[in-house]
Design an enzyme around this catalytic site. Sequence first.
Site, mmCIF file in Angstrom:
data_model
loop_
_atom_site.group_PDB
_atom_site.id
_atom_site.type_symbol
_atom_site.label_atom_id
_atom_site.label_comp_id
_atom_site.label_asym_id
_atom_site.label_seq_id
_atom_site.Cartn_x
_atom_site.Cartn_y
_atom_site.Cartn_z
ATOM 1 N N ILE A 49 85.994 -32.491 -9.753
ATOM 2 C CA ILE A 49 85.833 -32.202 -11.172
ATOM 3 C C ILE A 49 84.964 -30.951 -11.360
ATOM 4 O O ILE A 49 83.764 -30.964 -11.093
ATOM 5 C CB ILE A 49 85.207 -33.402 -11.909
ATOM 6 C CG1 ILE A 49 86.005 -34.675 -11.620
ATOM 7 C CG2 ILE A 49 85.135 -33.112 -13.400
ATOM 8 C CD1 ILE A 49 87.487 -34.590 -11.959
ATOM 9 N N ARG A 73 87.571 5.615 3.808
ATOM 10 C CA ARG A 73 87.411 5.321 5.239
ATOM 11 C C ARG A 73 88.158 6.343 6.074
ATOM 12 O O ARG A 73 89.370 6.552 5.905
ATOM 13 C CB ARG A 73 87.960 3.913 5.524
ATOM 14 C CG ARG A 73 87.933 3.507 6.993
ATOM 15 C CD ARG A 73 86.524 3.137 7.447
ATOM 16 N NE ARG A 73 86.566 2.321 8.644
ATOM 17 C CZ ARG A 73 86.510 2.813 9.892
ATOM 18 N NH1 ARG A 73 86.426 4.113 10.084
ATOM 19 N NH2 ARG A 73 86.563 1.993 10.926
ATOM 20 N N GLU A 108 95.615 -27.822 -10.592
ATOM 21 C CA GLU A 108 96.545 -27.671 -11.724
ATOM 22 C C GLU A 108 97.998 -27.744 -11.259
ATOM 23 O O GLU A 108 98.879 -27.082 -11.817
ATOM 24 C CB GLU A 108 96.309 -26.361 -12.479
ATOM 25 C CG GLU A 108 94.865 -26.052 -12.798
ATOM 26 C CD GLU A 108 94.229 -26.992 -13.786
ATOM 27 O OE1 GLU A 108 94.918 -27.893 -14.287
ATOM 28 O OE2 GLU A 108 93.028 -26.844 -14.047
ATOM 29 N N LEU A 122 96.643 -30.098 -18.924
ATOM 30 C CA LEU A 122 96.799 -29.365 -17.671
ATOM 31 C C LEU A 122 97.718 -28.170 -17.841
ATOM 32 O O LEU A 122 97.506 -27.116 -17.231
ATOM 33 C CB LEU A 122 97.335 -30.294 -16.580
ATOM 34 C CG LEU A 122 96.372 -31.370 -16.075
ATOM 35 C CD1 LEU A 122 97.078 -32.273 -15.077
ATOM 36 C CD2 LEU A 122 95.144 -30.742 -15.441
ATOM 37 N N ARG A 146 86.777 -17.856 -14.079
ATOM 38 C CA ARG A 146 87.945 -18.288 -14.858
ATOM 39 C C ARG A 146 88.052 -19.805 -14.882
ATOM 40 O O ARG A 146 88.383 -20.405 -15.912
ATOM 41 C CB ARG A 146 89.215 -17.655 -14.278
ATOM 42 C CG ARG A 146 90.416 -17.709 -15.223
ATOM 43 C CD ARG A 146 91.301 -18.889 -14.986
ATOM 44 N NE ARG A 146 91.596 -18.996 -13.578
ATOM 45 C CZ ARG A 146 91.684 -20.178 -12.953
ATOM 46 N NH1 ARG A 146 91.509 -21.307 -13.587
ATOM 47 N NH2 ARG A 146 91.964 -20.209 -11.661
ATOM 48 N N THR A 200 100.038 -28.579 -7.332
ATOM 49 C CA THR A 200 100.237 -27.891 -6.063
ATOM 50 C C THR A 200 101.520 -27.064 -6.090
ATOM 51 O O THR A 200 102.413 -27.299 -6.911
ATOM 52 C CB THR A 200 100.325 -28.898 -4.905
ATOM 53 O OG1 THR A 200 101.516 -29.687 -5.079
ATOM 54 C CG2 THR A 200 99.112 -29.816 -4.859
#
Length: 397
Positions: free
Chosen positions: A176, A281, A376, A252, A103, A378
């Site tokens: 980057i 399991r 993008e 952004l 993505r 915090t």
Amino acid sequence: MTTTAPRTTAAPVGPLDLFAADSLLDEDERDIAATVRAFVDKRLKPEVGDWFEAGALPREIAREFGGMGLMGMHLEGYGCAGTNAVSYGLACMELEAGDSGFRSFVSVQGSLSMFSIHRYGSEEQKQEWLPRLATGEAIGCFGLTEADFGSNPSGMRTRARRDGDDWILSGSKMWITNGTLADVATVWARTDEGFRGFVVPTDAPGFAAHAIGKKLSLRASVTAELVFDDIRLPSSAMLPGATSLGAPLSCLREARFGIVFGALGAARDSLETAIAYANSREVFDRPLASFQLTQQKLADMTLELGKGFLLAVHLGRIKDRGEITPDQVSLGKLNNVREAIAIARECRTILGGSGITLEYSPLRHANNLESVLTYEGTSEMHMLSIGKALTGQQAFR
């Protein structure tokens, strides 16, 4: 005499089926999601463990993404698919169900590199780069963040100065995505005229990209430092429509919207993996899935996944109406990444010791989401953006 009723089982449903998620989507949106999911399941998931372990992503993946129309899919013209925002978000969700690196690649290519040229570039810049970026023939990256300036990009040290009709670009950028793979970089710099963007071919003399290694997160993704050693650029390299710091910030926001959906893909894949494992399991002669504590974990995680999906689709509809605000995108990014990383971590506990291997996805997703939590914007910055919207008071300056 008393008898114990036999334990009954019912056909399981998917986590998002409980929310009738498909009923919120139109046929085209469902088809796009199904097509990308099939591609991820068949092509990417069988390889991602090896790529993650090697810390690499093959360059040819770009052409495969381009062949599916994923590059800049929400943009119009120049070979782009022109889908709506919800369809783009669903594609991001399916890609991130494979790995956040997939993505991230598509997001940086389409919502940062291509979007910056599509929105702010000249017609010549658009014609030169967008068709090749759309097919994956060319790869783009986006240079805004610096080693000392992430949340406060206005402090950037990268500069561009005029020299006759040319520009001289000097400085560096950090963290980057696609940096060492890129054929073109959109670079943001301080000038005497304010902040401006430049379209920089990576074969320009003075351009260098250095891969960042020893990563614990986003290993199936290329991350680099970019260095600009007095690169001489023609005046035509400047993005004519980008005249302030608002331009890169708008890019952004485009990428951030994809994360609102994308993080849910990592969460959903983690949850589906945990459910399948718990059903297979055996613990104390019973399926792990039959224990109350396991079912409580699965139920709680499904609630958060479903609420995140409802929020993502709602924001996508607002975006498609052209009404979305930066604060609303912050709501989506903050909530969905925060919940996704919690889900991935909890799913790892259900897998026990097996969960620490690359045979299973939850811990890989959790590691990746540590990066998504930061880039993008915090979580702290998104909380403060929301706080400012609620109070009218700015807390971070």
